[in-house]
Motif scaffolding. Structure first.
Motif, PDB file in Angstrom:
ATOM      1  N   GLN A 120       1.651   4.531  -3.153  1.00  0.00           N
ATOM      2  CA  GLN A 120       1.180   5.915  -2.849  1.00  0.00           C
ATOM      3  C   GLN A 120       1.886   6.901  -3.359  1.00  0.00           C
ATOM      4  O   GLN A 120       3.327   6.910  -2.816  1.00  0.00           O
ATOM      5  CB  GLN A 120       0.830   6.053  -1.483  1.00  0.00           C
ATOM      6  CG  GLN A 120      -0.226   5.050  -0.666  1.00  0.00           C
ATOM      7  CD  GLN A 120      -1.474   5.246  -1.365  1.00  0.00           C
ATOM      8  OE1 GLN A 120      -1.999   6.218  -1.464  1.00  0.00           O
ATOM      9  NE2 GLN A 120      -1.993   4.246  -1.607  1.00  0.00           N
ATOM     10  N   TYR A 177       0.807  -1.166   0.089  1.00  0.00           N
ATOM     11  CA  TYR A 177       0.020   0.203  -0.170  1.00  0.00           C
ATOM     12  C   TYR A 177       0.921   1.444  -0.061  1.00  0.00           C
ATOM     13  O   TYR A 177       0.572   2.154  -0.689  1.00  0.00           O
ATOM     14  CB  TYR A 177      -0.985   0.004   1.241  1.00  0.00           C
ATOM     15  CG  TYR A 177      -1.907   1.351   1.344  1.00  0.00           C
ATOM     16  CD1 TYR A 177      -2.865   1.431   0.751  1.00  0.00           C
ATOM     17  CD2 TYR A 177      -1.240   2.318   2.323  1.00  0.00           C
ATOM     18  CE1 TYR A 177      -3.663   2.784   0.872  1.00  0.00           C
ATOM     19  CE2 TYR A 177      -1.948   3.431   2.247  1.00  0.00           C
ATOM     20  CZ  TYR A 177      -3.013   3.806   1.875  1.00  0.00           C
ATOM     21  OH  TYR A 177      -3.639   5.090   1.907  1.00  0.00           O
ATOM     22  N   ARG A 224       2.070   9.862  -2.635  1.00  0.00           N
ATOM     23  CA  ARG A 224       2.397  10.724  -1.683  1.00  0.00           C
ATOM     24  C   ARG A 224       3.895  10.345  -0.954  1.00  0.00           C
ATOM     25  O   ARG A 224       4.631  11.083  -0.673  1.00  0.00           O
ATOM     26  CB  ARG A 224       1.455  11.108  -0.797  1.00  0.00           C
ATOM     27  CG  ARG A 224       1.578  12.235   0.541  1.00  0.00           C
ATOM     28  CD  ARG A 224       0.269  12.443   1.211  1.00  0.00           C
ATOM     29  NE  ARG A 224      -0.598  13.325   0.353  1.00  0.00           N
ATOM     30  CZ  ARG A 224      -1.654  13.613   0.728  1.00  0.00           C
ATOM     31  NH1 ARG A 224      -1.990  13.527   1.789  1.00  0.00           N
ATOM     32  NH2 ARG A 224      -2.478  14.330  -0.113  1.00  0.00           N
TER      33      ARG A 224
END
Length: 316
Positions: free
Chosen positions: A67, A63, A69
């Motif tokens: 991302q 995960y 970010r």
């Protein structure tokens, strides 16, 4: 062999290990155990509120790596690290060379360069907040007086990195300067005097003699600066009043992203622990690179050959 001889022999063999045992015990409690436990948490769906919700393997890592970010945080971290560490080390070496000269009130000046290090990060952020304010900051006011456009310190990504790197340099340059100063004072004075006798001026003596003999200390400072720079949190966290890394996360670092996942928006300690382990692996990778460079430099030439070569270079 009597029991007293055996006891004395055992004491001689075991005493060094007993002397260093407290450090390793303390490290195991406050260092190794939290590291391993963080790895265990990273393999579970672990909520800050609910707690452990089951084993999910490397799902948290997948995960985090997916991302955008997270990768923005990595880029921001490396950008701030380079903008702070490189000028910091160069300036620290220069300040150390000045402090190593024959100055009046040496103790006062050497203590003075350490003052920014003992100042609280909150106080530093308040001072630099006035300097780098977008609307009424001191720097933008000076730029306006010169007829130049103001800089969006909190809106532009690279401008914010420069501002945060300036805060980091303010705090840590004096600390590193004292480390370099201690190394400079350990250099044999006869080597410096021999370079002067050979006709070298002050600048060439510093470049060809002092700096090469500071290699081990420079490598040490580079390694510690790398570890600290990749873990930077205080300065970017306090750069604005919200502490989120900017409206579009322009200066959010990896540690700030770790905090956001674990304690701010998602409150997911599993994903936060995964970020912590990814940061740990990045730091280990850079430590291995630094170790390889250190080993290569250390084995390239013997110390007496190095000094002899320095004297010949200065003479030329």
């Amino acid at each position: 062999m009597t029991w007293r001889q055996r006891l004395s022999r055992w004491d001689v063999r075991s005493a060094p290990y007993l002397y260093i045992a407290p450090f390793f015990l303390l490290f195991a409690v406050v260092g190794l155990f939290p590291l391993l436990y963080t790895g265990w948490v990273a393999l579970h769906r672990w909520s800050l509120v609910v707690g452990n919700q089951g084993f999910i393997g490397f799902g948290n890592f997948g995960y985090v790596l997916a991302q955008p970010r997270f990768w923005d945080a990595v880029v921001n971290t490396f950008s701030i690290f380079l903008l702070s560490s490189v000028p910091q080390i160069l300036l620290a070496i220069f300040i150390a060379s000045v402090l190593d000269a024959n100055l009046r009130a040496k103790t006062f000046w050497r203590m003075g360069v350490l003052v920014p290090y003992v100042v609280a990060p909150v106080a530093v952020s308040l001072v630099f907040g006035q300097l780098f304010a977008d609307e009424s900051g001191v720097i933008n006011t000076m730029l306006a007086g010169l007829g130049l456009d103001p800089i969006g310190w909190h809106a532009d990504r690279w401008a914010s990195h420069v501002a945060i790197a300036t805060m980091v340099n303010f705090r840590w340059t004096g600390y590193n300067a004292l480390i370099f100063l201690a190394a400079m004072q350990a250099i044999p004075r006869d080597v410096i005097e021999a370079a002067v006798v050979d006709g070298a001026n002050r600048w060439r003596t510093f470049i060809n003699v002092t700096v090469p003999m500071l290699r081990p200390t420079i490598i040490f400072v580079v390694i510690t600066s790398t570890i600290g720079g990749l873990q930077i949190f205080d300065e970017p966290r306090l750069f604005d009043t919200f502490g989120l890394g900017g409206p579009d996360r322009e200066w959010m670092t990896v540690t700030m992203y770790l905090y956001e996942l674990g304690w701010a928006t998602q409150r997911n300690l599993g994903r936060s622990a995964a970020v912590a382990w990814l940061l740990f692996l990045i730091i280990v990778l850079f430590a291995m690179i630094n170790y390889a460079i250190t080993k290569r430099i250390a084995s390239s030439d013997a110390p007496h050959h190095r000094v002899r070569g320095q004297r010949k270079a200065v003479a030329r």
